[in-house]
Structure formats: structure tokens, C-alpha cells
Motif scaffolding. Structure first.
Motif, PDB file in Angstrom:
ATOM      1  N   TRP A   1     -18.056  -6.636   6.372  1.00 36.85           N
ATOM      2  CA  TRP A   1     -17.324  -7.864   6.645  1.00 36.85           C
ATOM      3  C   TRP A   1     -17.512  -8.198   8.118  1.00 36.85           C
ATOM      4  N   SER A   2     -18.193  -9.295   8.386  1.00 37.71           N
ATOM      5  CA  SER A   2     -18.434  -9.702   9.762  1.00 37.71           C
ATOM      6  C   SER A   2     -17.117 -10.105  10.414  1.00 37.71           C
ATOM      7  N   SER A   3     -16.826  -9.528  11.587  1.00 37.02           N
ATOM      8  CA  SER A   3     -15.527  -9.739  12.234  1.00 37.02           C
ATOM      9  C   SER A   3     -15.713 -10.007  13.724  1.00 37.02           C
ATOM     10  N   PRO A   4     -16.311 -11.139  14.091  1.00 35.78           N
ATOM     11  CA  PRO A   4     -16.592 -11.399  15.509  1.00 35.78           C
ATOM     12  C   PRO A   4     -15.339 -11.758  16.293  1.00 35.78           C
ATOM     13  N   SER A   5     -15.465 -11.728  17.595  1.00 41.94           N
ATOM     14  CA  SER A   5     -14.370 -12.134  18.471  1.00 41.94           C
ATOM     15  C   SER A   5     -13.950 -13.565  18.143  1.00 41.94           C
ATOM     16  N   GLY A   6     -12.647 -13.781  18.177  1.00 41.28           N
ATOM     17  CA  GLY A   6     -12.114 -15.105  17.882  1.00 41.28           C
ATOM     18  C   GLY A   6     -11.432 -15.191  16.537  1.00 41.28           C
ATOM     19  N   GLY A   7     -11.633 -14.190  15.684  1.00 38.28           N
ATOM     20  CA  GLY A   7     -10.970 -14.182  14.394  1.00 38.28           C
ATOM     21  C   GLY A   7      -9.587 -13.574  14.481  1.00 38.28           C
ATOM     22  N   VAL A   8      -8.918 -13.530  13.346  1.00 38.23           N
ATOM     23  CA  VAL A   8      -7.653 -12.801  13.215  1.00 38.23           C
ATOM     24  C   VAL A   8      -7.891 -11.691  12.212  1.00 38.23           C
ATOM     25  N   TRP A   9      -8.015 -10.486  12.730  1.00 36.87           N
ATOM     26  CA  TRP A   9      -8.284  -9.317  11.902  1.00 36.87           C
ATOM     27  C   TRP A   9      -7.061  -8.400  11.999  1.00 36.87           C
ATOM     28  N   LEU A  10      -6.362  -8.225  10.892  1.00 37.05           N
ATOM     29  CA  LEU A  10      -5.124  -7.451  10.953  1.00 37.05           C
ATOM     30  C   LEU A  10      -4.930  -6.644   9.682  1.00 37.05           C
ATOM     31  N   SER A  11      -4.214  -5.540   9.834  1.00 38.94           N
ATOM     32  CA  SER A  11      -3.867  -4.673   8.711  1.00 38.94           C
ATOM     33  C   SER A  11      -2.405  -4.282   8.826  1.00 38.94           C
ATOM     34  N   LEU A  12      -1.687  -4.383   7.717  1.00 41.92           N
ATOM     35  CA  LEU A  12      -0.262  -4.096   7.682  1.00 41.92           C
ATOM     36  C   LEU A  12      -0.014  -2.725   7.070  1.00 41.92           C
ATOM     37  N   VAL A  13       0.806  -1.935   7.736  1.00 36.27           N
ATOM     38  CA  VAL A  13       1.216  -0.626   7.235  1.00 36.27           C
ATOM     39  C   VAL A  13       2.578  -0.803   6.567  1.00 36.27           C
ATOM     40  N   LEU A  14       2.630  -0.542   5.259  1.00 34.31           N
ATOM     41  CA  LEU A  14       3.843  -0.790   4.484  1.00 34.31           C
ATOM     42  C   LEU A  14       4.248   0.454   3.705  1.00 34.31           C
ATOM     43  N   ARG A  15       5.536   0.576   3.438  1.00 34.84           N
ATOM     44  CA  ARG A  15       6.061   1.639   2.575  1.00 34.84           C
ATOM     45  C   ARG A  15       7.035   1.016   1.574  1.00 34.84           C
ATOM     46  N   PRO A  16       6.516   0.224   0.656  1.00 30.24           N
ATOM     47  CA  PRO A  16       7.402  -0.454  -0.294  1.00 30.24           C
ATOM     48  C   PRO A  16       7.933   0.517  -1.349  1.00 30.24           C
ATOM     49  N   ASP A  17       9.154   0.291  -1.766  1.00 30.32           N
ATOM     50  CA  ASP A  17       9.766   1.128  -2.797  1.00 30.32           C
ATOM     51  C   ASP A  17       9.442   0.542  -4.162  1.00 30.32           C
ATOM     52  N   VAL A  18       8.164   0.693  -4.557  1.00 30.39           N
ATOM     53  CA  VAL A  18       7.691   0.150  -5.833  1.00 30.39           C
ATOM     54  C   VAL A  18       6.754   1.155  -6.487  1.00 30.39           C
ATOM     55  N   PRO A  19       6.558   1.073  -7.798  1.00 33.47           N
ATOM     56  CA  PRO A  19       5.563   1.924  -8.446  1.00 33.47           C
ATOM     57  C   PRO A  19       4.157   1.460  -8.119  1.00 33.47           C
ATOM     58  N   PRO A  20       3.164   2.339  -8.238  1.00 37.67           N
ATOM     59  CA  PRO A  20       1.784   1.948  -7.918  1.00 37.67           C
ATOM     60  C   PRO A  20       1.288   0.723  -8.685  1.00 37.67           C
ATOM     61  N   ALA A  21       1.783   0.531  -9.910  1.00 37.13           N
ATOM     62  CA  ALA A  21       1.327  -0.610 -10.699  1.00 37.13           C
ATOM     63  C   ALA A  21       1.693  -1.943 -10.067  1.00 37.13           C
ATOM     64  N   SER A  22       2.675  -1.937  -9.164  1.00 37.33           N
ATOM     65  CA  SER A  22       3.099  -3.184  -8.517  1.00 37.33           C
ATOM     66  C   SER A  22       2.333  -3.480  -7.237  1.00 37.33           C
ATOM     67  N   ALA A  23       1.477  -2.553  -6.806  1.00 39.00           N
ATOM     68  CA  ALA A  23       0.773  -2.722  -5.531  1.00 39.00           C
ATOM     69  C   ALA A  23      -0.040  -4.016  -5.458  1.00 39.00           C
ATOM     70  N   PRO A  24      -0.728  -4.453  -6.547  1.00 44.56           N
ATOM     71  CA  PRO A  24      -1.512  -5.695  -6.433  1.00 44.56           C
ATOM     72  C   PRO A  24      -0.684  -6.919  -6.071  1.00 44.56           C
ATOM     73  N   THR A  25       0.619  -6.876  -6.320  1.00 42.94           N
ATOM     74  CA  THR A  25       1.457  -8.010  -5.953  1.00 42.94           C
ATOM     75  C   THR A  25       1.414  -8.268  -4.455  1.00 42.94           C
ATOM     76  N   PHE A  26       1.252  -7.210  -3.662  1.00 47.46           N
ATOM     77  CA  PHE A  26       1.212  -7.369  -2.217  1.00 47.46           C
ATOM     78  C   PHE A  26      -0.097  -8.024  -1.768  1.00 47.46           C
ATOM     79  N   THR A  27      -1.169  -7.803  -2.535  1.00 47.87           N
ATOM     80  CA  THR A  27      -2.421  -8.516  -2.263  1.00 47.87           C
ATOM     81  C   THR A  27      -2.242 -10.008  -2.515  1.00 47.87           C
ATOM     82  N   LEU A  28      -1.575 -10.346  -3.617  1.00 48.29           N
ATOM     83  CA  LEU A  28      -1.316 -11.754  -3.906  1.00 48.29           C
ATOM     84  C   LEU A  28      -0.439 -12.370  -2.823  1.00 48.29           C
ATOM     85  N   ALA A  29       0.567 -11.611  -2.370  1.00 52.41           N
ATOM     86  CA  ALA A  29       1.458 -12.114  -1.327  1.00 52.41           C
ATOM     87  C   ALA A  29       0.688 -12.377  -0.037  1.00 52.41           C
ATOM     88  N   ALA A  30      -0.246 -11.493   0.293  1.00 52.50           N
ATOM     89  CA  ALA A  30      -1.054 -11.682   1.498  1.00 52.50           C
ATOM     90  C   ALA A  30      -1.909 -12.935   1.382  1.00 52.50           C
TER      91      ALA A  30
END
Length: 312
Positions: free
Chosen positions: A119-148
Motif C-alpha cells: 500500500w503506497s503511503s507517501p508523505s501528505g496522507g493520513v495513515w493511522l491505526s487504532l488500538v482497541l479492546r472491545p468487549d465483543v466476540p470475535p464474530a463481531s470484529a468485522p463491524t469495526f471495519t464497517l465503522a471505520a
């Protein structure tokens, strides 16, 4: 950022405050207040000293401390001018027990997307990663992708870009030359059978990236190309705030995703690795399953590469 320094900034956000008042409020010496103010000035904050005290008159264009000023979401920001991968750093923080951290970079030198693609990520972009500890089962993890995806789309629209979401994790812009990719999302997880231990949601946005710096073969675009330069500090804040609101209301994520979806109603081809599913995308169900109406009936797809096809 140092907690006391963050408290100094917070106090100066809305008012002019004297050194003695700051010292009393923060339970530190006046000398300590002066040192923190000087450190903030060295980081690019414009802080004036007058008869009534210290006044915050300017904030850096980008950076961790700048993003935290006025941020209405509970994320600490770790900023890097350049880093191989914000997701890699976020995983390190996650395994060390951290939560609610946004790792942000001006440039990634080893960014990657789904299926470990570069993934090309040159200067000037917004490149970020969120560290989360949600109280959900693993099956619910894709919901956070949709939220993003929803949060990124909303921030892009506020910046003047008519963005939409392509299943499962791309934010697109319709241009005279067809669909162009503005942002991508990569979610990684560690967990047990019944709960998520940690979740890392990586978001890469071509913000103030020049067209010549975009990969020629990636059919990409940028906010700069579509609507002109965006205030990356404000853009990142709005993205984080929208995401925080969505993760607090997971039942509202799917309706919000559908509202911004480019895929629904489209004729699609989804490569699942085992087969290709071709038909009309008619719905997305929890926690992120695409429903496709094919010649042989409806099929549900949980993962795959989705291509929007021209109408027959």
C-alpha cells in the motif's frame, strides 16, 4: 504526550490562564508550567505570554499533540513523521496491553493492504491505526471495519469529497474516468473463542497526496486531486470522533454503512479464493456479510475481492 503537558494544552484551549493558576490547577510548580509551555512552543504551538497569562494562538498543521488538541474522542495519539507500518506499531502496543491509541504517521515506508498487498503511503496522507479492546466476540470484529469505512467516508464528505464505500473495505470516489480508490482499511485481531483480546483497525487515506505520487496501476485518487488540500489535523479528528461514536452504537453501524454504500444495487463479481460469485449485491448483513443475488439464488459472502461490473 506527557500528561501534564496535555493538561496545560487542555487548559489553554478555551481561555487565557496565568502561570500561577495553571500551577495550582495542575498541582505543579510555576517553573514546571514554564518548562511545559516552552516544550509546547518547541513542538510548534504558538503560545503568547501577556499580562493575563498564557494564550494559545496557533496549533501545528499536523502531529500527535496537534491532533489531540480539541479532539472529542478518548484516543491518545502517537505520531511518527515516518514509520514502516502503523499497523505493526499498533500491534506492538496492543500486545503490551495498551488500548484507545491512534498511531498516526505522515508517511509509511512499508504499508500494506489486504492479502499483504503493498500500500503506497507517501508523505501528505493520513495513515493511522487504532488500538482497541472491545468487549465483543470475535464474530463481531468485522463491524469495526464497517465503522471505520463509515467514519472515513463521513470525514471525506465533510472535506468536500463525494465518497462512497465499496464492500468490504474501500472508500471510493466516482470520477469522469470511473471509480477511484481514496482510502483502504485493514483490520487485524487477536482473541479467544468467546472474546476479542485486541483489535487493530488500520486506515489509510490519500489526503494531500499529489496525483504523481499515487501508484499508476492502483486506480487511486486523493482529496487533493478531487477537492484541494484538506486540513489533515481536522480531518483526522473528525475521523476519530465519528469512529468513536459508531463503536459506541454498534447496532447503528450497518444502517450507516448501507447509507453510504456504492456496492448495493451494483452488479458485482466477488472472488472468494474458491470460486467467483457474480450477481447483484442486494444487502450487507451483520457483521459484514455481502448478500448477492445470483442466477442460482442468493449467496452470502463473508470475505473476498469485490469488483463492480458494468450493467449487462
Amino acid at each position: 504526550m506527557n500528561e501534564t503537558r496535555r493538561a496545560v494544552l487542555s487548559a489553554l484551549e478555551t481561555d487565557t490562564v496565568s502561570g500561577p493558576a495553571l500551577a495550582e490547577r495542575l498541582d505543579v510548580s510555576r517553573a514546571a508550567v514554564w518548562k511545559h509551555v516552552e516544550a509546547l512552543r518547541a513542538d510548534g504551538f504558538a503560545i503568547e505570554s501577556g499580562d493575563e497569562g498564557y494564550e494559545l494562538t496557533g496549533v501545528p498543521e499536523f502531529g500527535g499533540a496537534a491532533i489531540e488538541v480539541g479532539l472529542d474522542a478518548p484516543f491518545a495519539v502517537e505520531y511518527h513523521d515516518a514509520i514502516p507500518s502503523t499497523n505493526d506499531r499498533a500491534r506492538e502496543l496492543a500486545t503490551a496491553g495498551r488500548a484507545d491509541v491512534a498511531v498516526v504517521a505522515d508517511e509509511q515506508t512499508g504499508g500494506r493492504g489486504r492479502l499483504d498487498r503493498e500500500w503506497s503511503s507517501p508523505s501528505g496522507g493520513v495513515w493511522l491505526s487504532l488500538v482497541l479492546r472491545p468487549d465483543v466476540p470475535p464474530a463481531s470484529a468485522p463491524t469495526f471495519t464497517l465503522a471505520a469505512a463509515v467514519a472515513t467516508t463521513r470525514a471525506a464528505r465533510e472535506a468536500g469529497v463525494d465518497a462512497h464505500i465499496k464492500w468490504p473495505n474501500d472508500v471510493l470516489v466516482e470520477t469522469p474516468d470511473g471509480e477511484r480508490k481514496l482510502a483502504g482499511i485493514l483490520t487485524e485481531m487477536e482473541g479467544e473463542a468467546d472474546r476479542v483480546s485486541w483489535l487493530v483497525v488500520g486506515i489509510g487515506v490519500n489526503a494531500n497526496v499529489a496525483p504523481d505520487d499515487l501508484p499508476a496501476d492502483a486506480a487511486g485518487t486523493s482529496i487533493r486531486e478531487v477537492a484541494g488540500d484538506v486540513d489533515r489535523r481536522v480531518f483526522t479528528q473528525r475521523l476519530l470522533e465519528e469512529f468513536d461514536a459508531l463503536r459506541s452504537d454498534l447496532d447503528g453501524v450497518l444502517p450507516a454503512w448501507r447509507e453510504h454504500a456504492a456496492t448495493l444495487g451494483q452488479r458485482v463479481r466477488v472472488e472468494t479464493g474458491e470460486k467467483a460469485v457474480v450477481g447483484e449485491a442486494v444487502d450487507v448483513t451483520g457483521p459484514g456479510t455481502l448478500v448477492v443475488e445470483t442466477e442460482s439464488g442468493r449467496q452470502s459472502v463473508t470475505a473476498g475481492d469485490c469488483e463492480h461490473l458494468r450493467p449487462e
